[in-house]
Design a protein around this motif. Structure first.
Motif, PDB file in Angstrom:
ATOM      1  N   ALA A   1       0.826  -1.211   0.000  1.00 32.90           N
ATOM      2  CA  ALA A   1       0.000   0.000   0.000  1.00 32.90           C
ATOM      3  C   ALA A   1       0.859   1.258   0.000  1.00 32.90           C
ATOM      4  O   ALA A   1       0.600   2.204  -0.747  1.00 32.90           O
ATOM      5  N   ALA A   2       1.891   1.297   0.838  1.00 32.08           N
ATOM      6  CA  ALA A   2       2.771   2.464   0.919  1.00 32.08           C
ATOM      7  C   ALA A   2       3.942   2.375  -0.052  1.00 32.08           C
ATOM      8  O   ALA A   2       4.660   3.350  -0.228  1.00 32.08           O
ATOM      9  N   ALA A   3       4.141   1.209  -0.678  1.00 27.25           N
ATOM     10  CA  ALA A   3       5.260   0.986  -1.613  1.00 27.25           C
ATOM     11  C   ALA A   3       6.595   1.281  -0.943  1.00 27.25           C
ATOM     12  O   ALA A   3       7.458   1.970  -1.498  1.00 27.25           O
ATOM     13  N   VAL A   4       6.778   0.766   0.259  1.00 27.45           N
ATOM     14  CA  VAL A   4       8.045   0.907   0.968  1.00 27.45           C
ATOM     15  C   VAL A   4       8.466  -0.450   1.511  1.00 27.45           C
ATOM     16  O   VAL A   4       7.662  -1.366   1.675  1.00 27.45           O
ATOM     17  N   LEU A   5       9.761  -0.547   1.782  1.00 29.74           N
ATOM     18  CA  LEU A   5      10.343  -1.769   2.318  1.00 29.74           C
ATOM     19  C   LEU A   5      10.622  -1.537   3.797  1.00 29.74           C
ATOM     20  O   LEU A   5      11.302  -0.579   4.160  1.00 29.74           O
ATOM     21  N   ARG A   6      10.111  -2.409   4.630  1.00 32.14           N
ATOM     22  CA  ARG A   6      10.249  -2.239   6.066  1.00 32.14           C
ATOM     23  C   ARG A   6      11.241  -3.267   6.606  1.00 32.14           C
ATOM     24  O   ARG A   6      11.149  -4.456   6.303  1.00 32.14           O
ATOM     25  N   ARG A   7      12.164  -2.764   7.416  1.00 34.96           N
ATOM     26  CA  ARG A   7      13.191  -3.623   8.012  1.00 34.96           C
ATOM     27  C   ARG A   7      12.925  -3.776   9.503  1.00 34.96           C
ATOM     28  O   ARG A   7      12.751  -2.794  10.220  1.00 34.96           O
ATOM     29  N   PHE A   8      12.944  -5.033   9.980  1.00 28.92           N
ATOM     30  CA  PHE A   8      12.723  -5.337  11.386  1.00 28.92           C
ATOM     31  C   PHE A   8      13.967  -6.032  11.924  1.00 28.92           C
ATOM     32  O   PHE A   8      14.187  -7.218  11.665  1.00 28.92           O
ATOM     33  N   PRO A   9      14.797  -5.310  12.668  1.00 31.10           N
ATOM     34  CA  PRO A   9      15.972  -5.947  13.262  1.00 31.10           C
ATOM     35  C   PRO A   9      15.569  -6.819  14.443  1.00 31.10           C
ATOM     36  O   PRO A   9      14.443  -6.710  14.960  1.00 31.10           O
ATOM     37  N   PRO A  10      16.463  -7.690  14.904  1.00 29.84           N
ATOM     38  CA  PRO A  10      16.123  -8.525  16.069  1.00 29.84           C
ATOM     39  C   PRO A  10      15.776  -7.693  17.299  1.00 29.84           C
ATOM     40  O   PRO A  10      14.937  -8.088  18.103  1.00 29.84           O
ATOM     41  N   LYS A  11      16.431  -6.523  17.450  1.00 27.49           N
ATOM     42  CA  LYS A  11      16.145  -5.626  18.566  1.00 27.49           C
ATOM     43  C   LYS A  11      16.095  -4.208  18.024  1.00 27.49           C
ATOM     44  O   LYS A  11      16.755  -3.870  17.048  1.00 27.49           O
ATOM     45  N   GLY A  12      15.317  -3.357  18.665  1.00 22.89           N
ATOM     46  CA  GLY A  12      15.246  -1.967  18.256  1.00 22.89           C
ATOM     47  C   GLY A  12      14.059  -1.689  17.357  1.00 22.89           C
ATOM     48  O   GLY A  12      13.240  -2.565  17.062  1.00 22.89           O
ATOM     49  N   ASP A  13      13.980  -0.420  16.929  1.00 24.39           N
ATOM     50  CA  ASP A  13      12.854   0.027  16.127  1.00 24.39           C
ATOM     51  C   ASP A  13      12.987  -0.417  14.673  1.00 24.39           C
ATOM     52  O   ASP A  13      14.085  -0.622  14.159  1.00 24.39           O
ATOM     53  N   SER A  14      11.836  -0.532  14.025  1.00 25.49           N
ATOM     54  CA  SER A  14      11.819  -0.836  12.596  1.00 25.49           C
ATOM     55  C   SER A  14      12.049   0.444  11.809  1.00 25.49           C
ATOM     56  O   SER A  14      11.909   1.561  12.321  1.00 25.49           O
ATOM     57  N   GLU A  15      12.403   0.279  10.535  1.00 28.54           N
ATOM     58  CA  GLU A  15      12.615   1.411   9.644  1.00 28.54           C
ATOM     59  C   GLU A  15      11.953   1.124   8.310  1.00 28.54           C
ATOM     60  O   GLU A  15      11.765  -0.040   7.937  1.00 28.54           O
ATOM     61  N   ALA A  16      11.621   2.188   7.590  1.00 34.17           N
ATOM     62  CA  ALA A  16      11.007   2.057   6.269  1.00 34.17           C
ATOM     63  C   ALA A  16      11.912   2.709   5.235  1.00 34.17           C
ATOM     64  O   ALA A  16      12.494   3.769   5.488  1.00 34.17           O
ATOM     65  N   PHE A  17      12.024   2.076   4.062  1.00 31.37           N
ATOM     66  CA  PHE A  17      12.934   2.540   3.031  1.00 31.37           C
ATOM     67  C   PHE A  17      12.235   2.581   1.675  1.00 31.37           C
ATOM     68  O   PHE A  17      11.386   1.741   1.370  1.00 31.37           O
ATOM     69  N   ASN A  18      12.640   3.559   0.873  1.00 30.43           N
ATOM     70  CA  ASN A  18      12.212   3.603  -0.518  1.00 30.43           C
ATOM     71  C   ASN A  18      13.058   2.647  -1.351  1.00 30.43           C
ATOM     72  O   ASN A  18      14.208   2.357  -1.002  1.00 30.43           O
ATOM     73  N   ILE A  19      12.515   2.199  -2.458  1.00 35.23           N
ATOM     74  CA  ILE A  19      13.283   1.463  -3.462  1.00 35.23           C
ATOM     75  C   ILE A  19      13.259   2.287  -4.737  1.00 35.23           C
ATOM     76  O   ILE A  19      12.188   2.682  -5.210  1.00 35.23           O
ATOM     77  N   ALA A  20      14.431   2.583  -5.274  1.00 36.76           N
ATOM     78  CA  ALA A  20      14.532   3.426  -6.465  1.00 36.76           C
ATOM     79  C   ALA A  20      13.709   2.829  -7.604  1.00 36.76           C
ATOM     80  O   ALA A  20      13.784   1.634  -7.881  1.00 36.76           O
ATOM     81  N   GLY A  21      12.920   3.682  -8.247  1.00 33.78           N
ATOM     82  CA  GLY A  21      12.099   3.227  -9.357  1.00 33.78           C
ATOM     83  C   GLY A  21      10.749   2.694  -8.948  1.00 33.78           C
ATOM     84  O   GLY A  21       9.914   2.426  -9.807  1.00 33.78           O
ATOM     85  N   SER A  22      10.530   2.511  -7.660  1.00 39.20           N
ATOM     86  CA  SER A  22       9.242   2.020  -7.138  1.00 39.20           C
ATOM     87  C   SER A  22       8.743   0.785  -7.892  1.00 39.20           C
ATOM     88  O   SER A  22       7.680   0.785  -8.512  1.00 39.20           O
ATOM     89  N   PRO A  23       9.505  -0.297  -7.872  1.00 40.46           N
ATOM     90  CA  PRO A  23       9.051  -1.507  -8.570  1.00 40.46           C
ATOM     91  C   PRO A  23       7.857  -2.140  -7.878  1.00 40.46           C
ATOM     92  O   PRO A  23       7.596  -1.897  -6.696  1.00 40.46           O
ATOM     93  N   ARG A  24       7.117  -2.942  -8.626  1.00 41.38           N
ATOM     94  CA  ARG A  24       6.034  -3.741  -8.061  1.00 41.38           C
ATOM     95  C   ARG A  24       6.656  -5.058  -7.591  1.00 41.38           C
ATOM     96  O   ARG A  24       7.121  -5.845  -8.400  1.00 41.38           O
ATOM     97  N   VAL A  25       6.664  -5.266  -6.305  1.00 40.87           N
ATOM     98  CA  VAL A  25       7.385  -6.399  -5.728  1.00 40.87           C
ATOM     99  C   VAL A  25       6.457  -7.596  -5.601  1.00 40.87           C
ATOM    100  O   VAL A  25       5.479  -7.552  -4.855  1.00 40.87           O
ATOM    101  N   GLY A  26       6.768  -8.646  -6.366  1.00 38.11           N
ATOM    102  CA  GLY A  26       6.030  -9.887  -6.218  1.00 38.11           C
ATOM    103  C   GLY A  26       6.693 -10.798  -5.209  1.00 38.11           C
ATOM    104  O   GLY A  26       6.045 -11.386  -4.343  1.00 38.11           O
ATOM    105  N   SER A  27       8.012 -10.922  -5.302  1.00 37.01           N
ATOM    106  CA  SER A  27       8.803 -11.686  -4.344  1.00 37.01           C
ATOM    107  C   SER A  27      10.196 -11.083  -4.326  1.00 37.01           C
ATOM    108  O   SER A  27      10.592 -10.355  -5.243  1.00 37.01           O
TER     109      SER A  27
END
Length: 218
Positions: A166-192
């Motif tokens: 929905a937001a077209a962002v990649l979210r990273r969840f480390p083992p500890k600490g806060d999550s972060e959201a990142f853009n992907i250049a070109g905004s591809p449609r991610v199937g896998s």
């Protein structure tokens, strides 16, 4: 002699308006340009390249599998009814094991990732990611609640990555600490997607190539 023409007074400079102070952002809102594209890799091999052909029996019978993930020679897939399937790639003649995950509420698995000693399953209906034990995947070890419906999953060995369609962002969840959201250049449609060393490989639905990305600053 003609009298000098008086110079017109200089127009006053327009007032400089100060930009409003930006509201502080939480870890979910920190969108930065993180991944820059590298050359796309064609799926079709050029002429003269080795062609792939069925190996051995060429297939492993499963119950309409989807959302494939691997851990060594072990294969994980999602069955049509929402169950998980586990099979050994070196023994394609054996029937895959079928597991029914004891998830609370509606359960709609859409993708699987393996890493960090666990099997991760994105549950679209429950807006969460379930953490499962590879030896006993029916009883979840825990769950990661999300504020979105998850899409593709990937694990880099340390962090869990969740695609937010929905937001077209990649979210990273480390083992500890806060999550972060990142853009992907070109905004591809991610199937896998899948991490290979420090590169993220992305499959776009309907595309004839795989996209390769690497981390970048800025």
């Amino acid at each position: 002699a003609p009298s000098p023409v008086p110079e017109a007074p200089a127009a006053p400079a327009p007032p400089v308006s100060e930009a409003p102070a930006e509201a502080p952002r939480g870890p979910w809102d920190r969108l930065v340009s993180f991944l820059s594209p590298k050359a796309a890799v064609p799926i079709e091999a050029p002429k003269g390249s080795p062609r792939f052909r069925p190996a051995g029996e060429g297939r492993l019978m499963m119950e309409r599998p989807a959302a494939l993930a691997t851990a060594g020679t072990r294969l994980w897939a999602r069955a049509a009814a929402g169950a998980l399937l586990r099979a050994e790639a070196r023994r394609p003649g054996e029937a895959p094991e079928r597991f029914k995950v004891a998830a609370e509420g509606a359960f709609q698995p859409v993708s699987i990732a393996v890493g960090g000693g666990a099997v991760w399953v994105a549950d679209k209906a429950g807006r969460r990611v379930l953490k499962l034990a590879p030896a006993d995947p029916e009883q979840p070890l825990g769950e990661l609640s999300l504020d979105c419906e998850p899409g593709a999953l990937a694990h880099d060995g340390a962090n869990l990555w969740v695609w937010d369609p929905a937001a077209a962002v990649l979210r990273r969840f480390p083992p500890k600490g806060d999550s972060e959201a990142f853009n992907i250049a070109g905004s591809p449609r991610v199937g896998s997607m899948h991490w290979v060393d420090k590169e993220l490989w992305i499959q776009e639905p309907g595309a004839r190539c795989l996209l390769r990305f690497e981390a970048s600053e800025g």
